[in-house]
Design an enzyme around this catalytic site. Structure first.
Site, mmCIF file in Angstrom:
data_model
loop_
_atom_site.group_PDB
_atom_site.id
_atom_site.type_symbol
_atom_site.label_atom_id
_atom_site.label_comp_id
_atom_site.label_asym_id
_atom_site.label_seq_id
_atom_site.Cartn_x
_atom_site.Cartn_y
_atom_site.Cartn_z
ATOM 1 C CD GLU A 19 -3.271 0.264 0.386
ATOM 2 O OE1 GLU A 19 -4.444 -0.095 0.354
ATOM 3 O OE2 GLU A 19 -2.884 1.325 -0.126
ATOM 4 N NE ARG A 102 -5.134 -2.625 8.500
ATOM 5 C CZ ARG A 102 -5.358 -2.132 7.282
ATOM 6 N NH1 ARG A 102 -5.238 -0.815 7.065
ATOM 7 N NH2 ARG A 102 -5.741 -2.919 6.296
ATOM 8 C CG ASP A 202 -7.490 -0.108 -2.115
ATOM 9 O OD1 ASP A 202 -7.517 -1.325 -1.858
ATOM 10 O OD2 ASP A 202 -6.975 0.746 -1.370
HETATM 11 O O1 LIG Z 1 -7.239 -0.345 1.433
HETATM 12 C C1 LIG Z 1 -7.738 -1.427 1.755
HETATM 13 O O2 LIG Z 1 -8.875 -1.904 1.134
HETATM 14 C C2 LIG Z 1 -9.081 -3.295 1.021
HETATM 15 C C3 LIG Z 1 -10.402 -3.496 0.378
HETATM 16 S S1 LIG Z 1 -11.771 -3.714 1.400
HETATM 17 O O3 LIG Z 1 -11.781 -2.729 2.451
HETATM 18 O O4 LIG Z 1 -11.641 -5.094 1.922
HETATM 19 O O5 LIG Z 1 -12.982 -3.612 0.547
HETATM 20 C C4 LIG Z 1 -8.792 -3.957 2.345
HETATM 21 O O6 LIG Z 1 -8.960 -5.326 2.232
HETATM 22 C C5 LIG Z 1 -7.375 -3.615 2.789
HETATM 23 O O7 LIG Z 1 -7.078 -4.224 4.038
HETATM 24 C C6 LIG Z 1 -7.257 -2.152 2.949
HETATM 25 O O8 LIG Z 1 -5.926 -1.768 3.271
#
Ligand SMILES: O=C1O[C@H](CS(=O)(=O)O)[C@@H](O)[C@H](O)[C@H]1O
Length: 297
Positions: A19, A102, A202
């Site tokens: 990320e 978190r 995302d």
């Molecule tokens: O940014 C993130 O998004 C994903 C997608 S979701 O929230 O599950 O739809 C998530 O799994 C991830 O942990 C998170 O960092």
């Protein structure tokens, strides 16, 4: 809408949950994190090397600090890190239950404040929020969220984009650069999930034309939207779970992308063995420069 060229892998990192790619213009290097792998990484595109620093907890987002080092969103809160990633002090505790919450996506605003949101891990009741941290401390900007994501600003800094990933929605707010206050929320983009395409917005970034680039988690692609919300193009990714884009390179015409591999089906990882890697795509329009966090903001 056109389908553009595919992203290509520049670092076969096999991250669990890559990320927050973040370009350092001063160092000409790409920082990024592995949330579930608990590492802060520095990728040098000049020689393809990557240096990982182990962290004591989930680390999800970063901003470069104007005095060097970083501000980081972690599970326990917002932390000041030195240039080597060592914690220097807690700036603001996570106000939520850290057993199920978190920090997630975050970035500095053009004035140097740090905006970061949380993630409601059980996805039970919209317990995640979007926060702002500045010299006044931590303030809540929005609530009722599942996964705060997709933060990015328009070129004039007066529009804030913000996604709530599991709802397939990207919102747009009026943003006051003088105060860091939000107003006038409206839907910017709402994706329509189908059985064959569960891609959801995302991490994101905006280019100098004001176009919003979003990584579609479980969608295996990145999409580019005009400021009007019109879909302009999409670009395939050889990984099912792209997580966030960031512009880099000396001319900011390289779109970097992090991806995830944790929890993915074995057949998917066989089909996309570079899942968890860092990818790149040359683009025509440069991205906006990334602001530095300023403790005086
Ligand atoms: O940014 C993130 O998004 C994903 C997608 S979701 O929230 O599950 O739809 C998530 O799994 C991830 O942990 C998170 O960092």
């Amino acid at each position: 809408m056109t389908t553009g060229p595919s992203f290509s892998c520049v670092l076969d990192a096999r991250a669990k949950l890559g990320e927050c790619p973040l370009w350092s213009a001063r160092e000409r290097a790409l920082y990024w994190v592995d949330i579930k792998g608990r590492t802060l990484n520095r990728f040098d595109p000049a020689d393809g090397t990557n240096r990982a620093v182990a962290m004591d907890e989930d680390i999800a987002c970063l901003a470069l600090h104007k005095d060097g080092g970083f501000v980081a969103g972690m599970r326990s809160g917002l932390w000041r890190l030195d240039a080597a990633g060592a914690p220097l002090g807690l700036l603001a505790a996570n106000p939520e239950d850290t057993a199920t919450s978190r920090f997630n996506d975050g970035r500095a605003d053009p004035a140097g404040r740090f905006l970061a949101g949380t993630l409601d891990e059980p996805k039970a009741g919209g317990k995640a929020h979007l926060y702002r941290f500045d010299r006044r401390g931590l303030a809540t900007l929005a609530g009722g969220l599942l996964t705060s994501n997709g933060l990015a600003f328009s070129p004039d800094g007066r529009t804030l984009y913000h996604a709530d990933t599991p709802t397939f929605t990207v919102y747009r707010y009026r943003y006051d650069p003088a105060t860091g206050e939000l107003s006038d929320r409206e839907v910017f983009v709402r994706l329509q999930p189908t059985d064959g395409d569960r891609g959801r917005p995302d991490g994101a970034a905006v280019d100098e034309d004001g176009c919003y680039w979003t990584a579609l988690y479980e969608g295996g692609r990145v999409q580019r939207y005009a400021p009007t919300g019109a879909l302009l193009s999409e670009h395939p990714v050889p990984a099912r779970c792209p997580t966030m884009v960031a512009f880099g390179g000396a001319d900011r015409r390289t779109l970097y992308l992090t991806t995830a591999s944790a929890g993915r089906p074995a057949e998917e990882l066989e089909r996309f063995p570079q899942s968890g890697g860092v990818f790149a795509l040359p683009v025509a329009v440069p991205g906006l420069p990334e602001p530095l966090f300023d403790p005086a903001a």
